[in-house]
Structure formats: C-alpha cells, structure tokens
Design a protein around this motif. Structure first.
Motif, PDB file in Angstrom:
ATOM      1  N   ARG A 128      53.982 102.859 -39.356  1.00  0.00           N
ATOM      2  CA  ARG A 128      53.640 103.617 -38.158  1.00  0.00           C
ATOM      3  C   ARG A 128      53.587 105.113 -38.462  1.00  0.00           C
ATOM      4  O   ARG A 128      54.479 105.667 -39.106  1.00  0.00           O
ATOM      5  CB  ARG A 128      54.686 103.340 -37.070  1.00  0.00           C
ATOM      6  CG  ARG A 128      54.386 103.970 -35.729  1.00  0.00           C
ATOM      7  CD  ARG A 128      55.471 103.654 -34.721  1.00  0.00           C
ATOM      8  NE  ARG A 128      55.597 102.207 -34.531  1.00  0.00           N
ATOM      9  CZ  ARG A 128      54.845 101.507 -33.705  1.00  0.00           C
ATOM     10  NH1 ARG A 128      53.911 102.108 -32.996  1.00  0.00           N
ATOM     11  NH2 ARG A 128      55.022 100.200 -33.588  1.00  0.00           N
ATOM     12  N   GLU A 129      52.509 105.762 -38.022  1.00  0.00           N
ATOM     13  CA  GLU A 129      52.326 107.208 -38.146  1.00  0.00           C
ATOM     14  C   GLU A 129      52.276 107.685 -39.596  1.00  0.00           C
ATOM     15  O   GLU A 129      52.564 108.845 -39.879  1.00  0.00           O
ATOM     16  CB  GLU A 129      53.433 107.966 -37.385  1.00  0.00           C
ATOM     17  CG  GLU A 129      53.445 107.721 -35.896  1.00  0.00           C
ATOM     18  CD  GLU A 129      52.167 108.174 -35.227  1.00  0.00           C
ATOM     19  OE1 GLU A 129      51.576 109.161 -35.683  1.00  0.00           O
ATOM     20  OE2 GLU A 129      51.758 107.511 -34.251  1.00  0.00           O
ATOM     21  N   ASP A 152      57.002 107.890 -34.986  1.00  0.00           N
ATOM     22  CA  ASP A 152      57.164 107.893 -33.540  1.00  0.00           C
ATOM     23  C   ASP A 152      56.828 106.504 -33.034  1.00  0.00           C
ATOM     24  O   ASP A 152      55.695 106.055 -33.172  1.00  0.00           O
ATOM     25  CB  ASP A 152      56.227 108.948 -32.934  1.00  0.00           C
ATOM     26  CG  ASP A 152      56.406 109.036 -31.428  1.00  0.00           C
ATOM     27  OD1 ASP A 152      55.678 109.814 -30.830  1.00  0.00           O
ATOM     28  OD2 ASP A 152      57.276 108.322 -30.884  1.00  0.00           O
TER      29      ASP A 152
END
Length: 289
Positions: free
Chosen positions: A51-52, A125
């Motif tokens: 993620r991210e 995040d």
C-alpha cells in the motif's frame, strides 16, 4: 563448470543462471574461471503490492558473474559446488532475501535498478477502512519500521534432462534477522525458433511463518489494532516467467522478459498488502563485454 546466461532473471536479482556440465543451443555460456560482464538498457517495471508504495522502474540492468571450478558469484548470489555430474548438481548457496525489496528502494535487490528514488520510505496510509469497533484511528497507519537486511543460505539441487531443468532449494536466514526459511522450486524449459531463444519457467516458493510475519506482519508502532488482528502463517508464492533473446550483432541482443507472481494467501491477507500479485516486465538491448 559453466554458466547458462539469463539477463532477464538478473532483472530480479535471483540467480541468473544454473550450474550445468555443458552448453546447449538455447543459452550462451561462459567457461570456468572467467568473468561475464554485461549491460541491458531498456524499459520495464516491477509492480509493488504494498500500500502506498510505487512500482519499481527497470531501466538499466547489469550482469556481473564469475564461475570457477568449484564456486560461483552471480549478481549477489554465491555458491559452492558440493557434487555434480552430467545430470545433477548439488551446491551450497546464498542469495539476498527478495521480500525486503518492496519496503526499501535501497535494498540490494534494487541496487541494479535506476529510476526515481524520491518515493523511498513512503509512509503507508491504510485509507478509508472500516474497522469493527468503528474507530478510524485504529485503522490508520503510522510510518513503517525498518525491515532489516539479511542473507539467505542453504542447499540447492539441479536436475537436467531433455524435459528441462528442475531446481529445488532450501534457504534459511543466516544473519538471525527473522529466523525464517524458504523452499524454492522451479522448472525451466528452453526452445529455439530460428535465432529467437525462449525460456519458460514455472516456480513455487514456500515462505515460513517467521519470514512472512517479519516482512508482512504489522508492528504495534505502525498500527496497534492490526498488529493484534493479523496473524501471519506460512504460504506459497507461485508464478510463471518467460524470457526471450534475439541476436542483433556480435555482443548485442534484443531481450525481453515477463514474470507473474501470485502472492501466498497469508501475504495478500496482510493489511500492508493491497495486491495479491506482482508483475514484472522488461524489453531492451543487452551488450556482453
């Protein structure tokens, strides 16, 4: 002893070759006690399932290898031959842990890849995840802790036949970072279509619970809720790979690679992971010195 070359495997900084007693029509070779130096320039990408975290660009890929009578070095992989004959090879071997490359742009598995370094250490995040308690702060992630470097070592065996090459290896954390292990299986088969050489592979890598927990488990400082909720287990990554090469001139080749990896269910279940697979591809021109 000789080395069967594969620039495209070097893209992922896995062992770019396997020890074998002789050359064949599908591969280039280097003889014992000699260096192989090369460079591939082109464009490609390896997707990042975290993620991210941005995908990893592939622009410039070097090849650095040396094969002696009893030992070899190949893009970070180090091995010592215990026994070999016309069909079989058994080696002590070591290589970098590949999972850490997703977390750190400067991991050795990424050192041969140039590109935009500005996205290194991007905080994760979690986004608009709804947690059973209804408290959003429980599902917001702080910056990830460092996943430390380690080196894997163990035994690898190769079997060569008319139906292709089979590799089986057991690797363990040599530096005591996570105390985890991997079992690696690969079947590879090469065939020529005129001057076009192709190699297709099927692979499966078992990763132990300790290894999965170290890389994909959530620390309390990252997210207290998920550190207690997500429980890592062992699992198998599976995938397919296709390598292509076509000679253009002396020392020059057109190279292509595509590799698909399906992540183990225990890894894709981690709240740090948003994709259940990783895809890598590359197309470029290679030069052998």
């Amino acid at each position: 002893m000789i080395k069967l070359l594969s620039f495209c495997t070097a893209l992922l900084l896995l062992p770019a070759a396997w020890a074998a007693p002789g050359c064949d029509a599908q591969h280039g070779c280097i003889e014992s006690n000699s260096w192989e130096l090369g460079l591939a320039l082109g464009y490609g990408e390896r997707s990042n399932p975290l993620r991210e975290h941005n995908d990893i660009p592939l622009y410039l890929v070097p090849e650095i290898a040396y094969y002696g009578d009893d030992w070899y070095f190949d893009n970070g992989s180090l091995g010592y031959i215990l026994w070999e004959d016309d069909r079989f090879s058994l080696n002590l071997a070591g290589n970098f842990a590949s999972d850490r490359a997703y977390f750190d742009r400067w991991d050795p598995a990424n050192l041969f890849i140039t590109g935009n370094l500005s996205n290194r250490d991007v905080p994760i995040d979690q986004g608009p995840v709804i947690d059973p308690s209804g408290e959003d702060e429980l599902t917001s992630f702080d910056e990830l802790e460092t996943r430390n470097f380690t080196y894997l070592g163990g035994l690898e065996a190769y079997y060569f036949s008319e139906l292709g090459m089979i590799k089986l290896a057991w690797m363990h954390d040599l530096l005591g970072v996570h105390q985890g292990s991997e079992v690696q299986f690969k079947w590879e088969y090469g065939i020529n279509f005129g001057d076009l050489s192709t190699t297709a592979s099927v692979f499966a890598d078992w990763k132990s619970k300790d290894l999965v927990a170290y890389y994909y488990g959530v620390r309390p400082t990252e997210n207290l809720y998920w550190s207690q909720t997500y429980q890592a287990t062992s699992g198998w990554n599976r995938g397919l790979e296709l390598n292509l090469s076509y000679p253009l001139a002396k020392h020059w080749e057109l190279l292509g690679m595509v590799r698909y990896t399906r992540l183990a269910e225990s890894i894709s279940a981690s709240p740090l992971v948003v994709e259940d697979n990783s895809l890598a591809y590359f197309l470029g021109i290679g030069y052998s010195f």
